[in-house]
Write an enzyme that holds these catalytic residues in place. Structure first.
Site, PDB file in Angstrom:
ATOM      1  CB  THR A  14       2.113  -4.945   2.487  1.00 17.96           C
ATOM      2  OG1 THR A  14       0.822  -5.050   3.112  1.00 17.96           O
ATOM      3  CG2 THR A  14       1.939  -4.607   1.011  1.00 17.96           C
ATOM      4  CE1 TYR A  72      -7.147  -0.850   7.156  1.00 11.49           C
ATOM      5  CE2 TYR A  72      -8.463  -2.716   6.414  1.00 11.49           C
ATOM      6  CZ  TYR A  72      -7.480  -1.777   6.181  1.00 11.49           C
ATOM      7  OH  TYR A  72      -6.833  -1.754   4.966  1.00 11.49           O
ATOM      8  CE  LYS A 127      -7.884   1.820   4.810  1.00 10.23           C
ATOM      9  NZ  LYS A 127      -6.971   2.805   4.168  1.00 10.23           N
ATOM     10  CB  ILE A 149       3.045   9.143  -2.281  1.00  9.07           C
ATOM     11  CG1 ILE A 149       2.910   9.404  -3.789  1.00  9.07           C
ATOM     12  CG2 ILE A 149       2.563   7.729  -1.943  1.00  9.07           C
ATOM     13  CD1 ILE A 149       3.856   8.559  -4.642  1.00  9.07           C
ATOM     14  CG  ASN A 171      -0.103   3.946   0.505  1.00 10.06           C
ATOM     15  OD1 ASN A 171      -0.706   2.929   0.180  1.00 10.06           O
ATOM     16  ND2 ASN A 171       1.064   3.902   1.146  1.00 10.06           N
TER      17      ASN A 171
END
Length: 241
Positions: free
Chosen positions: A181, A144, A148, A6, A77
């Site tokens: 977050t 961004y 993605k 991860i 991640n």
């Protein structure tokens, strides 16, 4: 026992994923730029923007996994939302770093994972943490959104290629929803000129619609362990499950 690799485990959903799969008794290797104090996992401190080191790092990680492992899951991640700003106003250096962390690194890591485990006959899965920003255009998130979207399309290609592999790797690019977050804090700390949708994201926080990292990690683990990736396809939104 299952092996999980991860990235971005020092905070947010990466940390929660590492905690929860470690608690379940699995072998976990966590990778992050900043220190992570989680005794139950093997921790590798690495800056994913320095991409020339990633292939050798992944080879060493896989070599360190115990021999009795029945499956491997790679979760890409780690990610960054900066630079936030309209194209024409952002730093070229920040764009380059974001592309490296959000797209180049998971591509290299996935490439090495597939190559190194080519002969492994057990279950092999890659989970790319994507975003709705890869499927919709948002002003101020040019870099961004592009990274993605690239991660999504990379996942489509790998899924197609692996249909012909002797011991295939299954892959999904999954949007985890809007999570409370540090990334959301960075978004709310931006200004409206740089990010015209700022008020919407402030409202998400004030109205309590953000998911917690703990809840999101639980949903992701349940999805990874219980869903047939080939059945759901390479592009997924966790909120639909």
């Amino acid at each position: 026992m299952k092996a999980y690799i991860i990235t971005g485990v020092s905070k947010g959903i990466g940390l929660e994923l590492a905690k929860q799969v470690s608690k379940a008794g699995h072998f976990v290797v966590g990778i992050a730029r900043t220190e992570c104090e989680l005794d139950e996992m093997k921790f590798i401190q690495a800056d994913l923007s320095i991409t020339e080191n990633l292939e050798s790092m992944m080879n060493e990680i896989i070599d360190s996994v115990p021999q009795n492992i029945g499956s491997f899951t790679l979760i890409n991640n780690a990610g960054m939302v900066d630079p936030i700003g309209l194209i024409g106003t952002v730093s070229a250096e920040e764009m380059t770093k974001a592309i490296a962390v959000n797209l180049t690194a998971p591509m290299i890591i996935s490439n090495t994972f597939i190559s190194k485990l080519k002969g492994f006959e057990g279950s092999k899965r890659i989970v790319n943490i994507s975003s709705g920003a890869g499927r919709n255009a948002y002003e101020g998130w040019g870099t961004y959104c592009a990274t993605k979207a690239g991660l999504d399309h990379f996942s489509r290609v790998v899924a197609l290629e692996q249909l012909n592999a002797k011991h295939p790797v299954e892959i999904v690019s999954i949007a985890p929803g809007i999570i409370d977050t540090g990334m959301q804090e960075a978004i709310r700390a931006s200004n409206k000129e740089a990010f015209p949708l700022l008020e919407r994201f402030i409202d998400y926080k004030e109205q309590g619609v953000l998911s917690s990292p703990e809840q999101t990690a639980q949903k992701l683990i349940s999805f990874i362990e219980n869903k047939d990736f080939k059945e759901v396809g390479p592009i997924v939104d966790i909120r639909k499950f």
